[in-house]
Design a protein around this motif. Structure first.
Motif, PDB file in Angstrom:
ATOM      1  N   PRO A 438     -80.646 -98.717 -17.046  1.00 52.38           N
ATOM      2  CA  PRO A 438     -79.911 -97.703 -16.553  1.00 52.38           C
ATOM      3  C   PRO A 438     -80.409 -97.135 -15.446  1.00 52.38           C
ATOM      4  O   PRO A 438     -80.937 -96.936 -14.867  1.00 52.38           O
ATOM      5  N   GLU A 439     -79.319 -96.515 -14.789  1.00 57.43           N
ATOM      6  CA  GLU A 439     -78.959 -95.419 -13.723  1.00 57.43           C
ATOM      7  C   GLU A 439     -79.177 -94.586 -14.042  1.00 57.43           C
ATOM      8  O   GLU A 439     -79.016 -93.770 -15.088  1.00 57.43           O
ATOM      9  N   GLY A 440     -80.277 -93.696 -12.384  1.00 54.73           N
ATOM     10  CA  GLY A 440     -80.453 -92.422 -12.783  1.00 54.73           C
ATOM     11  C   GLY A 440     -81.735 -91.998 -12.981  1.00 54.73           C
ATOM     12  O   GLY A 440     -82.689 -91.347 -13.519  1.00 54.73           O
ATOM     13  N   ALA A 460     -88.947 -93.979 -22.613  1.00 52.32           N
ATOM     14  CA  ALA A 460     -87.511 -93.495 -23.820  1.00 52.32           C
ATOM     15  C   ALA A 460     -87.750 -91.652 -24.213  1.00 52.32           C
ATOM     16  O   ALA A 460     -87.082 -91.303 -24.230  1.00 52.32           O
ATOM     17  N   GLN A 461     -89.189 -92.281 -24.669  1.00 51.56           N
ATOM     18  CA  GLN A 461     -89.503 -90.941 -25.976  1.00 51.56           C
ATOM     19  C   GLN A 461     -89.557 -89.635 -24.424  1.00 51.56           C
ATOM     20  O   GLN A 461     -89.306 -88.393 -24.934  1.00 51.56           O
ATOM     21  N   GLN A 462     -89.768 -89.929 -23.184  1.00 55.78           N
ATOM     22  CA  GLN A 462     -89.499 -88.564 -22.219  1.00 55.78           C
ATOM     23  C   GLN A 462     -88.907 -88.273 -21.761  1.00 55.78           C
ATOM     24  O   GLN A 462     -88.856 -86.962 -20.724  1.00 55.78           O
ATOM     25  N   LEU A 463     -87.695 -89.117 -21.659  1.00 54.58           N
ATOM     26  CA  LEU A 463     -85.992 -89.236 -21.131  1.00 54.58           C
ATOM     27  C   LEU A 463     -85.838 -87.899 -21.758  1.00 54.58           C
ATOM     28  O   LEU A 463     -85.920 -87.487 -23.102  1.00 54.58           O
ATOM     29  N   PRO A 464     -84.621 -87.391 -21.494  1.00 58.24           N
ATOM     30  CA  PRO A 464     -83.366 -86.635 -21.719  1.00 58.24           C
ATOM     31  C   PRO A 464     -82.861 -87.653 -23.070  1.00 58.24           C
ATOM     32  O   PRO A 464     -82.812 -89.266 -22.597  1.00 58.24           O
ATOM     33  N   SER A 465     -82.134 -87.024 -24.284  1.00 54.05           N
ATOM     34  CA  SER A 465     -81.626 -88.090 -25.363  1.00 54.05           C
ATOM     35  C   SER A 465     -80.953 -89.240 -25.087  1.00 54.05           C
ATOM     36  O   SER A 465     -81.262 -90.619 -25.509  1.00 54.05           O
ATOM     37  N   GLN A 466     -79.911 -88.932 -24.154  1.00 54.52           N
ATOM     38  CA  GLN A 466     -78.508 -89.726 -23.847  1.00 54.52           C
ATOM     39  C   GLN A 466     -79.161 -91.096 -23.038  1.00 54.52           C
ATOM     40  O   GLN A 466     -79.312 -92.168 -23.654  1.00 54.52           O
ATOM     41  N   LEU A 467     -80.150 -90.465 -22.263  1.00 57.60           N
ATOM     42  CA  LEU A 467     -80.678 -91.990 -21.018  1.00 57.60           C
ATOM     43  C   LEU A 467     -81.943 -92.100 -21.666  1.00 57.60           C
ATOM     44  O   LEU A 467     -82.323 -93.434 -21.520  1.00 57.60           O
ATOM     45  N   GLY A 468     -82.616 -91.757 -22.545  1.00 59.53           N
ATOM     46  CA  GLY A 468     -83.882 -91.663 -23.027  1.00 59.53           C
ATOM     47  C   GLY A 468     -83.349 -93.591 -24.249  1.00 59.53           C
ATOM     48  O   GLY A 468     -83.803 -94.506 -24.195  1.00 59.53           O
ATOM     49  N   ASP A 469     -82.169 -92.604 -25.141  1.00 61.09           N
ATOM     50  CA  ASP A 469     -81.291 -94.075 -25.646  1.00 61.09           C
ATOM     51  C   ASP A 469     -81.235 -95.375 -24.847  1.00 61.09           C
ATOM     52  O   ASP A 469     -81.258 -96.328 -25.843  1.00 61.09           O
ATOM     53  N   ALA A 470     -80.101 -95.200 -23.980  1.00 59.79           N
ATOM     54  CA  ALA A 470     -79.882 -95.798 -23.083  1.00 59.79           C
ATOM     55  C   ALA A 470     -81.420 -96.966 -22.939  1.00 59.79           C
ATOM     56  O   ALA A 470     -80.461 -98.595 -22.627  1.00 59.79           O
ATOM     57  N   LEU A 471     -82.471 -96.438 -22.424  1.00 65.41           N
ATOM     58  CA  LEU A 471     -82.688 -97.622 -21.291  1.00 65.41           C
ATOM     59  C   LEU A 471     -83.947 -97.755 -22.995  1.00 65.41           C
ATOM     60  O   LEU A 471     -84.263 -99.590 -22.966  1.00 65.41           O
TER      61      LEU A 471
END
Length: 511
Positions: A438-440, A460-471
């Protein structure tokens, strides 16, 4: 010479052992159980090791591969040493060293040191495996008893593989990943006590000589070939990988040439002129490639993609391990009536079906199809391994039991290396090729996600929820696509093994 009642003319008429011989079998099953537990536990501990030590994709593969690679390279050497100096003596030395190094591996602080400890485990493990099978050959001279003994011995692989995830899962849920290596200590202590009491010493009256150049050539042949396969599978075709492959094949040719020209070779190449011996070795090799490769990607899929705990993931594979044990024991009476060139291909049909189930159901994201697939696959592998192992020993003269056992175990361990290198490398390559990030994403996060599935999970656990879920969704989908393609390749390898068995085992020794 006339035949007398006291001189058996066939292995079927040879003397039968009593309770002491079967007690010795129990002792000789312990190192097999240990090696099997070690391989399976490590596959299930790999996600936690990856998160804790943060290895690269190559280091992750080497953590798995370096042990069977060193072990496979030294098995022929250790088989020859056992033939010359005593198989039981070598077994006891190997068991002591394996226990000590296992304790050191449990506390490895970096991926590099863990790889080094695994290499040392391979050195001592090479002393264990040929000794157990060759000692069985000398204890069980009656072929009917030996066939059952080998089935029980082979079932220790399956039993260990079944016990490993359960015990290992419990340890991983309550302790650090290093605890799985400490399993070796309580397993090897009974061996060190029981072997001197129950297992008779045996040697080859005419052993092969210890040849340092042949030892170096055998290692120089194996390591470059496996490294080339790993490089090809992970990074694609290249002159670099091709160069390593050519080097390994050249060293292998020099090793064979040296053995053929030697009056007392380290490895008797005449064994390979027996079609049943060579055919059984290849069946062993390809069967193990299929089994270990399956465990490599399924253990990650059920824990990281399906979200099962290590304990539950281990329990999910128990039916498959039980199927391997049952098939290995059940096939013994059948093998007295059905020739191996028919029986082994028929058994391997089950393994092909198991792989096809995985290929067709991976994207359903359910654990039940995987349980069924492994049970079917394990049925075929368990039966084929029992028959092929017995054929390897029966095809070789009794005095060459150490050399034959070493070649058999070399095939097994090389199969373990290639299973991870080929199928594990392929699934890594397909994962990277199919992963759409995903971008960003920060550059370091993107790199970690592209290295391994565990890296993507941690990122993915370390990213904001939406971006982590997408990854994580992108990583899971990419890994699932890799499982599908790799399963079809695994099925193809099993088909090749079945064809080899049908062609080469027509003149295998029978009753």
């Amino acid at each position: 010479m006339s035949r007398t009642a006291s001189t058996p003319t066939t292995e079927t008429e040879a003397p039968r052992v009593g309770a002491r011989g079967w007690a010795a079998l129990v002792v000789l099953m312990l190192p097999v159980l240990l090696v099997s537990v070690d391989n399976t536990v490590l596959s299930f501990a790999l996600p936690e090791i990856s998160i804790s030590l943060a290895p690269t994709g190559a280091e992750q593969l080497w953590i798995i591969d370096v042990y069977p690679l060193v072990l496979a390279g030294l098995l022929v050497t250790m088989g020859t040493l056992g033939d010359r100096f005593g198989r039981r003596k070598l077994l006891l030395i190997g068991a002591t060293g394996f226990a000590v190094v296992s304790a050191l591996a449990a506390f490895a602080p970096t991926a590099g040191l863990l790889i080094a400890a695994r290499a040392l485990l391979g050195f001592f493990g090479a002393m264990l495996m040929p000794s157990t099978l060759s000692l069985l050959r000398s204890i069980f001279q009656n072929r009917d008893q030996r066939r059952m003994a080998i089935a029980v011995w082979a079932s220790a692989f399956s039993a260990g593989a079944a016990l490993g995830p359960i015990v290992g899962g419990f340890l991983l849920e309550h302790f650090a990943w290093g605890s799985v290596f400490l399993l070796a200590v309580p397993v090897l202590i009974p061996l060190l006590i029981g072997a001197p009491l129950l297992v008779p010493e045996s040697r080859d009256p005419h052993p092969g000589r210890i040849d340092p150049l042949s030892i170096a050539l055998s290692m120089a042949a194996m390591i470059p070939v496996v490294y080339a396969i790993k490089s090809f599978a992970v990074d694609g075709p290249s002159l670099y990988a091709g160069g390593w492959a050519v080097l390994g094949l050249l060293m292998g040719a020099l090793f064979v040439r040296r053995q053929l020209r030697s009056d007392v070779p380290m490895l008797d190449m005449a064994l390979f002129r027996r079609g049943s011996f060579s055919g059984a070795i290849l069946v062993n090799l390809l069967s193990v490639v299929a089994l270990v490769g399956f465990l490599y990607f399924v253990s990650q899929h059920v824990q990281l993609v399906l979200g099962l705990s290590p304990m539950m993931a281990g329990l999910a594979l128990v039916p498959g391990m039980a199927a391997m044990i049952v098939a290995g024991l059940t096939v013994v009476p059948i093998s007295r009536r059905v020739p191996p060139h028919v029986l082994i291909p028929a058994a391997l049909v089950f393994s092909v079906v198991g792989y096809l189930i995985v290929a067709m159901t991976t994207h359903d994201h359910g654990v039940v199809p995987l349980i069924l697939a492994f049970a079917v696959l394990g049925t075929g592998i368990g039966a084929a391994e029992t028959i092929s192992n017995e054929l390897i020993l029966s095809s070789a003269p009794a005095a060459k039991a150490g050399a034959a056992s070493a070649v058999s175990e070399t095939a097994y361990e090389l199969g373990a290396v290639l299973g991870t290198a080929i199928l594990g490398g392929l699934i890594t390559a397909f994962y990277r090729g199919a992963l759409v990030l995903p971008e960003g994403l920060p550059a370091d996060v993107a790199h970690a996600a592209q290295e391994t599935l565990a890296g993507a999970y941690t990122a993915a656990q370390q990213l904001p929820s939406q971006l982590g879920d997408a990854l994580w969704q992108a990583a899971a989908d990419a890994f699932g696509s890799g499982v599908t393609v790799t399963s079809l390749i695994g099925a193809g390898l099993v088909v090749v093994a079945a064809v080899i068995a049908a062609v080469t085992l027509r003149k295998a020794p029978t009753h």
